[in-house]
Design a protein around this motif. Sequence first.
Motif, PDB file in Angstrom:
ATOM      1  N   HIS A 110      11.743   1.017  -7.347  1.00  0.00           N
ATOM      2  CA  HIS A 110      11.423   2.238  -6.391  1.00  0.00           C
ATOM      3  C   HIS A 110      12.503   2.381  -5.220  1.00  0.00           C
ATOM      4  CE1 HIS A 110       7.384   2.173  -8.671  1.00  0.00           C
ATOM      5  NE2 HIS A 110       7.401   0.920  -8.139  1.00  0.00           N
ATOM      6  N   HIS A 116       2.736   3.284  -6.208  1.00  0.00           N
ATOM      7  CA  HIS A 116       1.651   3.005  -7.287  1.00  0.00           C
ATOM      8  C   HIS A 116       0.349   3.509  -6.423  1.00  0.00           C
ATOM      9  CE1 HIS A 116       3.477  -0.667  -9.422  1.00  0.00           C
ATOM     10  NE2 HIS A 116       4.366   0.141  -9.001  1.00  0.00           N
ATOM     11  N   THR A 174       2.960   3.345 -12.192  1.00  0.00           N
ATOM     12  CA  THR A 174       3.938   4.389 -12.551  1.00  0.00           C
ATOM     13  C   THR A 174       5.054   3.781 -13.539  1.00  0.00           C
ATOM     14  OG1 THR A 174       5.522   3.625 -10.774  1.00  0.00           O
ATOM     15  CG2 THR A 174       3.982   5.468 -10.311  1.00  0.00           C
ATOM     16  N   HIS A 175       4.922   2.518 -14.246  1.00  0.00           N
ATOM     17  CA  HIS A 175       5.840   1.716 -15.008  1.00  0.00           C
ATOM     18  C   HIS A 175       5.403   2.299 -16.439  1.00  0.00           C
ATOM     19  CE1 HIS A 175       8.085  -0.141 -11.900  1.00  0.00           C
ATOM     20  NE2 HIS A 175       6.733   0.056 -11.214  1.00  0.00           N
ATOM     21  N   HIS A 219       6.871  -7.999  -9.426  1.00  0.00           N
ATOM     22  CA  HIS A 219       6.514  -6.687  -9.224  1.00  0.00           C
ATOM     23  C   HIS A 219       5.521  -6.253 -10.344  1.00  0.00           C
ATOM     24  CE1 HIS A 219       6.622  -2.570  -7.448  1.00  0.00           C
ATOM     25  NE2 HIS A 219       6.839  -2.218  -8.602  1.00  0.00           N
TER      26      HIS A 219
HETATM   27 ZN   LIG Z   1       6.247  -0.127  -9.330  1.00  0.00          ZN
END
Ligand SMILES: [Zn+2]
Length: 302
Positions: A55, A129, A134-135, A199
């Motif tokens: 990000h 998030h 969001t991945h 992460h």
């Molecule tokens: Zn992330």
Amino acid sequence: MRLALALLLLAAVPAWAGGPVPVAATSTDLQSLIESVGGELVRVVSLAPAVHEPHQVEVKPGQLAELRAAALLVRVGLDHEPWLARILQAVNDPRFAPGSPDVVDCSKGIPLLQAETARVRSERGVHVHGFGNTHYWLDPENARPITASILDALARLRPAERARFEANRERFLTDLESRLARWTRAMAPYRGTRAVVVHETWPYFARRFGLVITAALEPSPGVPPSPSHLASTIQHMKAGGVGLLIAGPESDAALVDRVAAQGGARAVVLVPSVGGDPAARDYLSLFDVNIRRLTEVLATAR
Ligand SMILES: [Zn+2]
């Protein structure tokens, strides 16, 4: 009079008419997916490099020119790209305003994970998030809705080429299906492996391939771990039979090795984006690389 008319007509025709459609993407993964659908009818740049802190992208002046020249902006959406706001503000082009058809938000139509624990954090300026994880491009099945959005946007700009875009997408999805079967077979012996991540990049990938993520080193997405959070995570790994610590190419390797050793787990660096490893040269080979890295580590852990 004729000259005025000719100038008027010229003004209505975009600079790229007749050539490939210039597209700006916010990641190398979206860049690859756009190229899979658009083929030689598109020219795509990624505003973000292949490897960066999740990000966080340092905006460079050249990116403003790339965005200004683009006919389309294709993005991950939600709060994945906090850095994009600065570029959009500098470019100040109504074509890229929220809701414009020239902005393709690929999160539309994707069922999000972790949406039920959504939170928007303001500590250290981190807002990620907040609507869910969001991945989502890391589940290869999500390439279907993503490429559908891309196809619609390209066909709107080049209606005469819709059949070509559709044929390109079909070819890509056929290749994806056969590779997905191979990846799933390769991961089958390791279903249920418990993992800790640095992460929270991997929930979609983990769900698809049967890994169980039990904790993250970051106490909240984008926030570095405190010594006490590290200690409790190491304790959790030892007590919970966690065999794997998943890091990214941008992670602090010394910290990752130390936590893995103290937690009794194997560390593996997975590549979240195309270009993060020279062999991950496009969207499909990104998964080839990650499945190979994972199975190599898991095979020696047995
Ligand atoms: Zn992330």
